[in-house]
Design an enzyme around this catalytic site. Sequence first.
Site, PDB file in Angstrom:
ATOM      1  N   LYS A 203      42.409  46.714  42.387  1.00 16.28           N
ATOM      2  CA  LYS A 203      42.677  45.162  42.820  1.00 16.28           C
ATOM      3  C   LYS A 203      44.200  44.887  42.786  1.00 16.28           C
ATOM      4  CE  LYS A 203      42.214  40.413  41.224  1.00 16.28           C
ATOM      5  NZ  LYS A 203      41.625  39.459  40.203  1.00 16.28           N
ATOM      6  N   LYS A 256      39.908  45.189  46.235  1.00 15.61           N
ATOM      7  CA  LYS A 256      40.289  43.943  46.644  1.00 15.61           C
ATOM      8  C   LYS A 256      41.490  43.827  47.002  1.00 15.61           C
ATOM      9  CE  LYS A 256      40.138  39.456  44.368  1.00 15.61           C
ATOM     10  NZ  LYS A 256      39.921  38.721  43.108  1.00 15.61           N
TER      11      LYS A 256
HETATM   12  C1  PBG Z   1      40.974  36.390  39.108  1.00 12.16           C
HETATM   13  C2  PBG Z   1      40.249  36.757  40.325  1.00 12.16           C
HETATM   14  C3  PBG Z   1      41.053  36.149  41.402  1.00 12.16           C
HETATM   15  C4  PBG Z   1      40.068  36.296  42.442  1.00 12.16           C
HETATM   16  C5  PBG Z   1      39.061  36.593  41.897  1.00 12.16           C
HETATM   17  N1  PBG Z   1      39.387  36.874  40.543  1.00 12.16           N
HETATM   18  C6  PBG Z   1      42.465  35.694  41.620  1.00 12.16           C
HETATM   19  C7  PBG Z   1      43.464  36.585  41.081  1.00 12.16           C
HETATM   20  O1  PBG Z   1      43.460  37.647  40.601  1.00 12.16           O
HETATM   21  O2  PBG Z   1      44.663  35.798  40.968  1.00 12.16           O
HETATM   22  C8  PBG Z   1      40.524  36.153  43.881  1.00 12.16           C
HETATM   23  C9  PBG Z   1      39.397  35.989  45.033  1.00 12.16           C
HETATM   24  C10 PBG Z   1      40.002  35.526  46.339  1.00 12.16           C
HETATM   25  O3  PBG Z   1      40.821  35.259  46.551  1.00 12.16           O
HETATM   26  O4  PBG Z   1      38.760  35.110  47.048  1.00 12.16           O
HETATM   27  N2  PBG Z   1      40.696  37.075  37.914  1.00 12.16           N
END
Ligand code: PBG
Length: 334
Positions: A203, A256
């Site tokens: 991520k 991601k």
């Molecule tokens: C946070 C989380 C995020 C997303 C999913 N879980 C945002 C972040 O890490 O700040 C983002 C998903 C998206 O942008 O569609 N735990």
Amino acid sequence: MSSTTEHLSLLHRPRRLRRTASLRRMVRETQLTVNDLIYPVFVMEGENQQEEIPSMPEIYRYSLDLLLKEIADAANLGINAVALFPLIPTEKKDNAGTESHNPDGLVQRTIKAIKQEIPEMAVITDVALDPFSTYGHDGIVKDGKILNDETVEVLVKQAISQAEAGADIVAPSDMMDGRVGAIRQGLDDAGYFDVGILAYSAKYASAYYGPFRDALESAPQFGDKQTYQMNPANSREAIKEVALDIAEGADIVMVKPALAYLDIIGRIKEYTNLPVAAYNVSGEYAMVKAAAEQGWIDEKQVILETLTSMKRAGADLILTYFAKQVALMLPKAP
Ligand code: PBG
């Protein structure tokens, strides 16, 4: 001069297999199906409420009653799974994300209701503190730093309470070190050895999450997430994260965002036999919707091409806000 002599004599003419639609379908390598799709949904408190997210046209936060209708719709379209994200009222937020493991919390109530009303729908829950944190960070904050091990303890409680409510798969998106192993152990000790873990393994600290943070009012209140999420410049480090999560017991690994990270999806697919998921995130959704609204691109074609590229790169599963829209465009899957 006979017409044949005017032609090049070519053993290989790749265009032969592109000549008709039937031939093209026969040699098609990648087929997106509804079975590949996971639909991320936003739930909020209240009754008979729905609010469109300004930076995500056609995507809503729903109160539980309306969310159940939305999920029933998705089920009718053949969608197998939803990923659940809550909007938590400010007064319920604190530094330790205590509300995240409240047995009567919004997420826990929502899981129970989905399992009761639409039992066949697989429910995937987010394990992370940001929607519950006053600071909008994925962990407990102390002196401007995000604590790792103290956060993992809370994440384990959160995952167990989601399993207790009936989640099929818990999905840690927090990027704390060691959380997958701790969650696996916690779930097993509590008797939830059948609950799976979808690990947000690679991520990245990405600007593509902006619209999602609007949806959950979860933008970080100070700094950014670069001390726990990955540097977009790194690729070998993604393999390291995936290797750790697999060793710690992940059932599915995820990359991601997706679109700017297709090379990472490809590398991870080569690396592991586990299913690989990709998250077509909020910013990717917003870009397509914005350009389509301007009439600058063909929305449907761009959506199909984009999701097909993720599948081609190696994604077995795609979390996408386009899930319902795409399900309507695809041939019915067996
Ligand atoms: C946070 C989380 C995020 C997303 C999913 N879980 C945002 C972040 O890490 O700040 C983002 C998903 C998206 O942008 O569609 N735990």
